[in-house]
Design a protein around this motif. Structure first.
Motif, PDB file in Angstrom:
ATOM      1  N   CYS A 190       1.249  10.133  -1.560  1.00  0.00           N
ATOM      2  CA  CYS A 190      -0.405   9.130  -2.013  1.00  0.00           C
ATOM      3  C   CYS A 190      -1.051   9.730  -2.828  1.00  0.00           C
ATOM      4  N   ASP A 191      -1.799   9.816  -3.851  1.00  0.00           N
ATOM      5  CA  ASP A 191      -3.273  10.577  -4.390  1.00  0.00           C
ATOM      6  C   ASP A 191      -4.098  10.558  -4.220  1.00  0.00           C
ATOM      7  N   GLU A 192      -5.585  11.159  -4.842  1.00  0.00           N
ATOM      8  CA  GLU A 192      -6.613  11.198  -4.515  1.00  0.00           C
ATOM      9  C   GLU A 192      -6.727   9.455  -4.394  1.00  0.00           C
ATOM     10  N   LYS A 193      -6.413   8.856  -5.146  1.00  0.00           N
ATOM     11  CA  LYS A 193      -7.240   6.668  -5.117  1.00  0.00           C
ATOM     12  C   LYS A 193      -5.594   5.807  -4.139  1.00  0.00           C
ATOM     13  N   ASN A 194      -5.185   7.362  -3.527  1.00  0.00           N
ATOM     14  CA  ASN A 194      -4.708   6.467  -2.686  1.00  0.00           C
ATOM     15  C   ASN A 194      -3.705   5.184  -3.057  1.00  0.00           C
ATOM     16  N   VAL A 195      -3.193   5.523  -4.130  1.00  0.00           N
ATOM     17  CA  VAL A 195      -2.049   5.401  -4.863  1.00  0.00           C
ATOM     18  C   VAL A 195      -0.923   5.918  -4.380  1.00  0.00           C
ATOM     19  N   SER A 251       0.707  -1.242  -0.046  1.00  0.00           N
ATOM     20  CA  SER A 251      -0.313  -0.101   0.230  1.00  0.00           C
ATOM     21  C   SER A 251       0.820   1.288   0.256  1.00  0.00           C
TER      22      SER A 251
END
Length: 293
Positions: free
Chosen positions: A126-131, A58
């Motif tokens: 991390c970006d908005e998509k949690n990547v 993650s």
């Protein structure tokens, strides 16, 4: 005789390197500090190991195969480094200083790990998509902390249980019986630390955050170090006896040269010295027995 009964008969010393006084050192009065150290250290170790694959996937954006491989490599390192710690303890440093010095390395590694999961710039973005897209520096900083922990556990794992056993004099029947109870409490401490790590800490890492999830084990390891140092005046210490590899070779050679020698029935004829201590510095003489000739 009264003067001799004051001290232990297994060659242990106190923190000043003087012969250990029976009533002032060792036994159960020294054990809580050792058990506390082991419980907190195991909590810290399993607090990292149990959920590490999820963190790598993650936060460091690793595939499942790569994450599992990294955790396996780290776990394997944790089981190899005790060979280094055990050798240093037996040959040069002694168990007390080996545990003390490697515990400090362990705390330093835990601190780096916590910083890598909580401090801006060291924590992966991390970006908005949690990547998450960690940089090479961030990944390197994380693994530096992780492998410092592997080195630290290498000095603690092989020494703590035997250091606890050193607190009981085998020549005293009462203390000898207490040693078995110590090992029961020792493994109980391990399981308590592992239970809390595998339940409470995993929940915190998943639902609260990785900074807290690594920070709590870091604090636990700091408590372990404080607990260990708090008992310094009460510990009994065995002196290091030089390289064990030399003694192993001596035993092998002596076994081949003397395999036809009859074992004497009288234990006074068995040893090369009449004193309580062994000729080998830092070692204790084995009990006379008719078994395992």
């Amino acid at each position: 005789m009264a003067e001799q009964d004051i001290h232990t008969k297994d060659g242990t010393t106190d923190f000043r390197n003087n012969p250990a006084i029976k009533n002032e050192t060792g036994n159960w009065k020294a054990c809580p500090y050792i058990l506390g150290n082991e419980c907190c250290e195991r909590l810290a170790y399993y607090g990292i190991n149990t959920n590490m694959v999820n963190y790598l996937k993650s936060q460091l954006n690793q595939s499942n195969v790569v994450a599992i491989n990294n955790v396996t490599n780290w776990s394997g390192t944790c089981y190899v480094t005790p060979l280094i710690g055990a050798f240093l303890a037996d040959a040069y440093l002694g168990r007390y200083w080996t545990i003390a010095s490697f515990s400090i390395i362990y705390v330093f590694g835990m601190t780096l790990l916590t910083l890598s999961a909580s401090v801006h710039g060291l924590k992966p973005t991390c970006d908005e998509k949690n990547v998450c897209q960690p940089s090479g520096l961030q990944t390197g900083f994380f693994f530096l902390g992780l492998y410092l922990i592997a080195l630290g556990t290498g000095g603690i794992k092989p020494c703590v249980s035997s250091f606890g056993a050193d607190q009981f004099d085998d020549s005293d029947e009462t203390e000898k019986k207490s040693k078995s109870s110590f090992f029961n409490w020792f493994y109980f401490s391990i399981n308590i630390g592992a239970l809390v790590a595998s339940s409470v800490l995993v929940w915190i890492q998943t639902n609260v955050g990785w900074g807290w999830g690594f920070g709590i084990p870091a604090v636990a390891m700091a408590v372990a170090v404080v607990s260990f140092f708090s008992g310094t005046r009460l510990y009994r210490n065995l002196r290091p006896g030089g390289s064990p590899l030399t003694r192993i070779c001596q035993v092998v050679v002596a076994s081949f040269r003397k395999f036809e020698v009859e074992v004497p029935k009288e234990k006074s004829l068995l040893y090369e010295t009449a004193e309580e201590e062994s000729v080998v510095k830092g070692s204790r003489k084995l009990d006379h027995t008719k078994q395992l000739r």
